[in-house]
Design an enzyme around this catalytic site. Structure first.
Site, mmCIF file in Angstrom:
data_model
loop_
_atom_site.group_PDB
_atom_site.id
_atom_site.type_symbol
_atom_site.label_atom_id
_atom_site.label_comp_id
_atom_site.label_asym_id
_atom_site.label_seq_id
_atom_site.Cartn_x
_atom_site.Cartn_y
_atom_site.Cartn_z
ATOM 1 C CD GLN A 63 -1.254 -0.007 3.580
ATOM 2 O OE1 GLN A 63 -1.678 -1.306 4.082
ATOM 3 N NE2 GLN A 63 -1.557 1.283 4.601
ATOM 4 C CB CYS A 69 -4.494 -1.312 5.439
ATOM 5 S SG CYS A 69 -5.582 -0.281 6.625
ATOM 6 C CG HIS A 365 -2.740 -2.424 9.479
ATOM 7 N ND1 HIS A 365 -2.733 -1.514 8.447
ATOM 8 C CD2 HIS A 365 -2.046 -3.484 9.355
ATOM 9 C CE1 HIS A 365 -1.892 -2.217 7.481
ATOM 10 N NE2 HIS A 365 -1.443 -3.149 8.061
ATOM 11 C CG ASN A 387 0.845 -5.825 6.774
ATOM 12 O OD1 ASN A 387 -0.011 -5.276 6.640
ATOM 13 N ND2 ASN A 387 1.929 -5.284 7.599
#
Length: 445
Positions: A63, A69, A365, A387
């Protein structure tokens, strides 16, 4: 109020210097920084990066300098379905495409709220909150659903990243300046008795300006495109002139309306088995509500495991900055890995309930679960976390998360409601209780 005396400060200093452990801690922390000296090295090996339920995903996404996110996590769930449906090694959907529409739709949502609240004082708490939050990059699962149902999705090759989509600060600054200007103009228009048609024209002018900035920064949007890809067996898949909505329906094949948000907020103001929504938290006017079913943490675990067992990643929201170790080729989320209490000699224990109520912790997040280590009884020990910070982060783009951390700092999972018991499916269908805009469960990933 009682003043802090110099003598009292002197007594603090004397007490600190009398303990040699404090001197060692001071030397270590001042020279190396806090996070380098509080890591429990033994704990890293106790939360290893291996899992007996492990989904194989595509290449890790990035990102970059943005707060997208929630979009990346959502698209990572969807690309998993495309990869399965088309027998692909890897695939990536455009994150810039929903970014464009989220900014545009959120601008419209904000301007409608400005018109609605035009007669309220400028320092009204809700109005202040709306102006302060304007057009940040963060969002929620239900907000992403709104974008997909209205605009579909496209491959990243069709609408690639731009400099502004990968680093949104400058673009956001000028989008917010437009909204600040038209907040003033719209409030004056309402308070001076302008007609609804005149007020609507002002709003349309603002949105046209927003659209111009977005197009200049992100590029012209595709109305349709050619989809061409080769699968693992080098078989050609090709389709001409397909629209973004057609692409979602044909290749993602996800019953997106069935996916629901479960939260764990063990606070007195939010009884379990009730649903909640947040005032003024959305992006699309008349779109799907941001709606959460509050449950004990064990229910979130069970649902997430069931979905993973069916081979589908799980979107989740957490407070990623708490007890988070990020070293070379490693990244661990664990409540016992960062020993701040031993460095400072301070008891930092705070319950999850108190951390939420007093603002120490909230969701910051979104990521996806792509695996879990289960014991012989099917209980989770640790989780594999995909992630969106690029492959150079952590375990080639992944965290490993301990079960203790899951219970302490995870606040939300999104699952297909078929993985919930029937009584919880019915509970989700309840009319939601309306929370204030600044409620912790209104925080954006």
């Amino acid at each position: 109020m009682k003043q802090l005396s110099k003598d009292k400060i002197k007594s603090y200093e004397k007490k600190f210097l009398e303990d040699k452990k404090n001197i060692a801690a001071m030397n270590a922390a001042t020279f190396n920084g806090i996070n380098k000296v509080v890591v429990n090295q033994n704990r890293i090996g106790e939360v290893p990066f291996n899992f007996n339920l492990d989904l194989k995903e595509g290449e890790v996404t990035n990102q970059k300098k943005t707060g997208r996110c929630w979009m990346f996590a959502s698209l990572n769930v969807m690309r998993n379905m495309i990869m399965k449906n088309l027998n692909l090694e890897t695939f990536e959907l455009s994150q810039s495409y929903p970014l464009f529409f989220d900014k545009l739709e959120r601008s419209n949502y904000y301007l409608e709220a400005v018109i609605e609240k035009a007669n309220d004082p400028i320092d009204d708490r809700t109005m202040v909150y709306l102006m302060d939050t304007l057009l940040g990059d963060g969002g929620q699962w239900d907000m992403f659903v709104n974008l997909v149902k209205k605009y579909g999705v496209v491959p990243k090759s069709v609408y690639p990243e731009s400099n502004s989509s990968s680093a949104t600060y400058e673009m956001n600054k000028y989008l917010c300046k437009i909204l600040d200007k038209y907040t003033l103009i719209l409030r004056d228009a309402v308070n001076s008795g302008k007609t609804s048609e005149e007020i609507g024209a002002i709003k349309e002018e603002a949105l046209s300006n927003i659209y111009n900035v977005l197009t200049a920064c992100l590029g012209e949007l595709p109305e349709s495109f050619d989809f061409i890809v080769h699968d693992k067996d080098d078989k050609l898949i090709e389709e001409k002139d397909i629209t973004p909505l057609e692409f979602f329906e044909k290749y993602v094949k996800m019953d997106i309306d069935n996916y629901v948000s479960l939260i764990n907020s063990p606070t007195k103001d939010k009884p379990f088995n009730e649903t909640y929504t947040i005032e003024y938290l959305n992006n699309v006017v008349d779109g799907r509500l941001v709606k959460h079913l509050n449950l004990p943490i064990e229910e979130l675990e069970k649902a997430a495991i069931k979905q993973l067992q069916d081979g589908i990643p799980v979107w989740f929201g957490c407070d990623v900055g708490k007890d988070s170790y990020r070293g070379e080729n490693r990244a661990v989320l664990d409540t016992n890995i960062m020993e701040y209490d031993k460095l400072f000699g301070v008891d930092f224990d705070l319950s999850k309930e108190d951390a939420l109520d007093y603002g120490y912790s909230q969701m910051t997040h979104a990521m996806t679960f792509t695996g879990v280590q289960l014991d012989e009884n099917g209980n989770p020990i640790r989780w594999k976390v995909e992630n969106s910070w690029g492959k150079d982060f952590g375990y080639e783009g992944y965290f490993t998360m301990s079960e203790e951390w899951f219970r302490e700092y995870l606040y939300q999972v999104v699952v297909d409601k078929k993985y919930l018991p029937e009584e919880l499916q019915k509970a989700y269908d309840k009319e939601p209780i309306l929370l204030k805009p600044w409620d912790p469960m209104g925080s954006l990933a």
